[in-house]
Scaffold this motif. Structure first.
Motif, PDB file in Angstrom:
ATOM      1  N   CYS A 291      48.664 -25.902 -58.744  1.00 49.60           N
ATOM      2  CA  CYS A 291      49.021 -24.469 -58.677  1.00 49.60           C
ATOM      3  C   CYS A 291      48.721 -23.766 -59.998  1.00 49.60           C
ATOM      4  N   MET A 292      48.799 -24.505 -61.127  1.00 50.26           N
ATOM      5  CA  MET A 292      48.391 -23.936 -62.415  1.00 50.26           C
ATOM      6  C   MET A 292      46.901 -23.599 -62.373  1.00 50.26           C
ATOM      7  N   ALA A 293      46.098 -24.543 -61.813  1.00 51.55           N
ATOM      8  CA  ALA A 293      44.649 -24.306 -61.743  1.00 51.55           C
ATOM      9  C   ALA A 293      44.348 -23.069 -60.883  1.00 51.55           C
ATOM     10  N   LYS A 294      45.066 -22.943 -59.765  1.00 48.35           N
ATOM     11  CA  LYS A 294      44.864 -21.759 -58.900  1.00 48.35           C
ATOM     12  C   LYS A 294      45.164 -20.479 -59.679  1.00 48.35           C
ATOM     13  N   THR A 295      46.300 -20.491 -60.371  1.00 47.84           N
ATOM     14  CA  THR A 295      46.735 -19.286 -61.089  1.00 47.84           C
ATOM     15  C   THR A 295      45.755 -18.947 -62.213  1.00 47.84           C
ATOM     16  N   CYS A 296      45.327 -19.960 -62.960  1.00 46.68           N
ATOM     17  CA  CYS A 296      44.414 -19.694 -64.077  1.00 46.68           C
ATOM     18  C   CYS A 296      43.036 -19.272 -63.578  1.00 46.68           C
ATOM     19  N   TRP A 297      42.627 -19.808 -62.432  1.00 42.72           N
ATOM     20  CA  TRP A 297      41.334 -19.380 -61.887  1.00 42.72           C
ATOM     21  C   TRP A 297      41.428 -17.921 -61.421  1.00 42.72           C
ATOM     22  N   ALA A 298      42.490 -17.623 -60.663  1.00 43.66           N
ATOM     23  CA  ALA A 298      42.644 -16.260 -60.119  1.00 43.66           C
ATOM     24  C   ALA A 298      42.725 -15.227 -61.238  1.00 43.66           C
ATOM     25  N   THR A 299      43.401 -15.590 -62.320  1.00 44.13           N
ATOM     26  CA  THR A 299      43.691 -14.594 -63.364  1.00 44.13           C
ATOM     27  C   THR A 299      42.800 -14.752 -64.589  1.00 44.13           C
ATOM     28  N   ARG A 300      41.875 -15.717 -64.538  1.00 38.50           N
ATOM     29  CA  ARG A 300      40.940 -15.963 -65.641  1.00 38.50           C
ATOM     30  C   ARG A 300      41.679 -16.284 -66.939  1.00 38.50           C
ATOM     31  N   ALA A 301      42.806 -16.967 -66.811  1.00 35.72           N
ATOM     32  CA  ALA A 301      43.604 -17.321 -67.993  1.00 35.72           C
ATOM     33  C   ALA A 301      43.129 -18.659 -68.550  1.00 35.72           C
ATOM     34  N   GLU A 302      43.264 -18.838 -69.859  1.00 36.00           N
ATOM     35  CA  GLU A 302      42.980 -20.124 -70.497  1.00 36.00           C
ATOM     36  C   GLU A 302      44.266 -20.943 -70.483  1.00 36.00           C
ATOM     37  N   PRO A 303      44.263 -22.109 -69.835  1.00 37.35           N
ATOM     38  CA  PRO A 303      45.509 -22.867 -69.656  1.00 37.35           C
ATOM     39  C   PRO A 303      46.253 -23.183 -70.955  1.00 37.35           C
ATOM     40  N   ALA A 304      45.541 -23.624 -71.992  1.00 36.16           N
ATOM     41  CA  ALA A 304      46.231 -24.002 -73.236  1.00 36.16           C
ATOM     42  C   ALA A 304      46.901 -22.783 -73.863  1.00 36.16           C
ATOM     43  N   GLU A 305      46.176 -21.691 -73.875  1.00 37.38           N
ATOM     44  CA  GLU A 305      46.704 -20.447 -74.449  1.00 37.38           C
ATOM     45  C   GLU A 305      47.943 -19.984 -73.649  1.00 37.38           C
ATOM     46  N   ARG A 306      47.822 -20.104 -72.335  1.00 35.61           N
ATOM     47  CA  ARG A 306      48.936 -19.710 -71.460  1.00 35.61           C
ATOM     48  C   ARG A 306      50.151 -20.590 -71.741  1.00 35.61           C
ATOM     49  N   TYR A 307      49.963 -21.910 -71.871  1.00 39.48           N
ATOM     50  CA  TYR A 307      51.078 -22.804 -72.166  1.00 39.48           C
ATOM     51  C   TYR A 307      51.712 -22.453 -73.523  1.00 39.48           C
ATOM     52  N   ARG A 308      50.857 -22.175 -74.528  1.00 39.33           N
ATOM     53  CA  ARG A 308      51.398 -21.853 -75.861  1.00 39.33           C
ATOM     54  C   ARG A 308      52.323 -20.644 -75.782  1.00 39.33           C
ATOM     55  N   LYS A 309      51.897 -19.628 -75.071  1.00 42.96           N
ATOM     56  CA  LYS A 309      52.713 -18.405 -74.962  1.00 42.96           C
ATOM     57  C   LYS A 309      54.008 -18.680 -74.193  1.00 42.96           C
ATOM     58  N   LEU A 310      53.919 -19.519 -73.150  1.00 47.09           N
ATOM     59  CA  LEU A 310      55.130 -19.828 -72.373  1.00 47.09           C
ATOM     60  C   LEU A 310      56.105 -20.677 -73.187  1.00 47.09           C
ATOM     61  N   ILE A 311      55.578 -21.574 -74.011  1.00 44.97           N
ATOM     62  CA  ILE A 311      56.439 -22.376 -74.896  1.00 44.97           C
ATOM     63  C   ILE A 311      57.200 -21.446 -75.842  1.00 44.97           C
ATOM     64  N   GLU A 312      56.453 -20.521 -76.424  1.00 42.51           N
ATOM     65  CA  GLU A 312      57.062 -19.584 -77.380  1.00 42.51           C
ATOM     66  C   GLU A 312      58.183 -18.777 -76.712  1.00 42.51           C
ATOM     67  N   LEU A 313      57.891 -18.273 -75.520  1.00 45.15           N
ATOM     68  CA  LEU A 313      58.876 -17.460 -74.801  1.00 45.15           C
ATOM     69  C   LEU A 313      60.112 -18.301 -74.430  1.00 45.15           C
ATOM     70  N   CYS A 314      59.905 -19.497 -73.912  1.00 52.08           N
ATOM     71  CA  CYS A 314      61.028 -20.346 -73.490  1.00 52.08           C
ATOM     72  C   CYS A 314      61.867 -20.765 -74.699  1.00 52.08           C
ATOM     73  N   ARG A 315      61.201 -21.115 -75.793  1.00 46.17           N
ATOM     74  CA  ARG A 315      61.946 -21.489 -77.009  1.00 46.17           C
ATOM     75  C   ARG A 315      62.800 -20.327 -77.488  1.00 46.17           C
ATOM     76  N   ARG A 316      62.196 -19.170 -77.555  1.00 48.67           N
ATOM     77  CA  ARG A 316      62.890 -17.969 -78.049  1.00 48.67           C
ATOM     78  C   ARG A 316      64.129 -17.656 -77.216  1.00 48.67           C
ATOM     79  N   GLU A 317      64.064 -17.923 -75.900  1.00 47.08           N
ATOM     80  CA  GLU A 317      65.173 -17.580 -75.017  1.00 47.08           C
ATOM     81  C   GLU A 317      66.127 -18.743 -74.787  1.00 47.08           C
TER      82      GLU A 317
END
Ligand SMILES: [Zn+2]
Ligand SMILES: [Zn+2]
Length: 336
Positions: A291-317
């Motif tokens: 499902c990550m691959a589907k989402t990154c393909w649909a949205t043209r997101a870079e998986p590593a970059e996306r994970y880094r941002k989600l880590i930052e957000l989850c840590r902060r909260e």
């Protein structure tokens, strides 16, 4: 016309019965080359050249993501046998892998419809408002699109005829259909990938229903979600984190449906169907590799970059288990 499902978790008046709302959807409008100068005879138009470039990029992205799925697969936890009241015990679904998703011609954010709008409705506590802001930020990372807040709507856009006191709890409820049809649809911005309304008031979708957490119409690209049943975020640090996590899960899961992701039946995943709040609480925030691959393909997101941002957000909260899960996934991508 393509049919896509979107669901709203809630319960019907009959005790123990949970019903999901299903609506049809149309594909995102294709781009037109109208207005562009005609190319010399025999030459592809600018539109054709762009389409060819994008097709090549998409193919290359699909190949990279397919390899990445295999890299991450050892970390994925197979979905166990469902309990008697769990989603899959009551709604058998086939599931879908990344390749099947690509073959399905999924809806994606486009240049002309690439913004997710967030529409607050009614009163929020300061903490609830903060939760909506964080959810908006998370959705921008999750789907690699800008999110924009729209000006608050006062609760009085919902007239008396579209409100009630719940016959069991006595709580005030708003009618979802009114919000979708009369409030969101007439004001949908042209460039909206979706317009998501958040409210702190409980919702119900009509006769025969007790409540719903939310409801959406894919065809109209609108949805409404309630924070009401996610617990009191001001009670304690722990209840804040739980309410935030529930809000994040709901918003990303339901918006995932808007980009053609069906329920996941293979692994523990944000896209698992859920019959109850308890079942949703047992599933993770993170998407499984497919499902990550589907989402990154649909949205043209870079998986590593996306994970880094989600880590930052989850840590902060203070969402420590969620941050740790993303760290593991990022580590696997980076070969650590
Ligand atoms: Zn769902
Ligand atoms: Zn999945």
């Amino acid at each position: 016309m393509r049919k896509v499902l979107v669901a709203a978790l809630g319960s019907a008046l009959v005790a123990g019965v949970v019903v999901w709302v299903v609506m049809a959807a149309s594909p995102v409008a294709s781009r037109s080359g109208a207005g562009e100068p005609l190319p010399p005879p025999g030459q592809p138009s600018a539109e054709q050249q762009r389409a060819a470039r994008e097709t090549a990029e998409d193919r290359e992205r699909a190949e990279r993501l397919t390899a990445l799925v295999e890299k991450l697969r050892p970390l994925a936890v197979k979905l166990g046998k469902p309990g008697p009241s769990d989603w899959l015990a009551n709604h058998p679904e086939a599931g879908q892998n990344f390749k099947e998703y690509l073959d399905s011609g999924p809806v994606r954010p486009t240049v002309s419809r690439g913004t997710i709008y967030i529409q607050p409705l009614g009163d929020f506590s300061a903490t609830q408002r903060k939760m909506v802001t964080i959810t908006s930020e998370a959705m921008a990372v999750w789907f690699n699109v800008p999110t924009k807040f729209r000006e608050d709507l006062k609760a009085d856009v919902v007239p008396e005829a579209a409100r009630r006191k719940n016959p069991y709890t006595g709580w005030e409820q708003f009618l979802t259909g009114h919000i979708l049809d009369r409030v969101l649809k007439p004001n949908l911005p042209r460039d909206a990938a979706a317009s998501i309304c958040f409210t702190a008031t409980d919702l119900w979708p009509g006769k025969g229903w007790n409540f719903v957490f939310g409801q959406a119409s894919l065809e109209e690209r609108v949805g409404v979600w309630s924070l009401y049943r996610f617990g009191d975020p001001d009670k304690s640090e722990e209840s804040y984190r739980l309410a935030l996590l529930r809000t994040l899960k709901l918003a990303t899961h339901e918006s995932g449906h808007m980009f053609s992701l069906p329920h996941c039946t293979a692994y523990e995943c944000n896209m698992n169907g859920c019959n109850t709040q308890d079942e949703s609480d047992r599933h993770p925030l993170a998407l499984c590799p497919e499902c990550m691959a589907k989402t990154c393909w649909a949205t043209r997101a870079e998986p590593a970059e996306r994970y880094r941002k989600l880590i930052e957000l989850c840590r902060r909260e203070g969402l420590k288990p969620e941050a740790a899960a993303y760290e593991k996934l990022l580590g696997a991508i980076e070969g650590k």
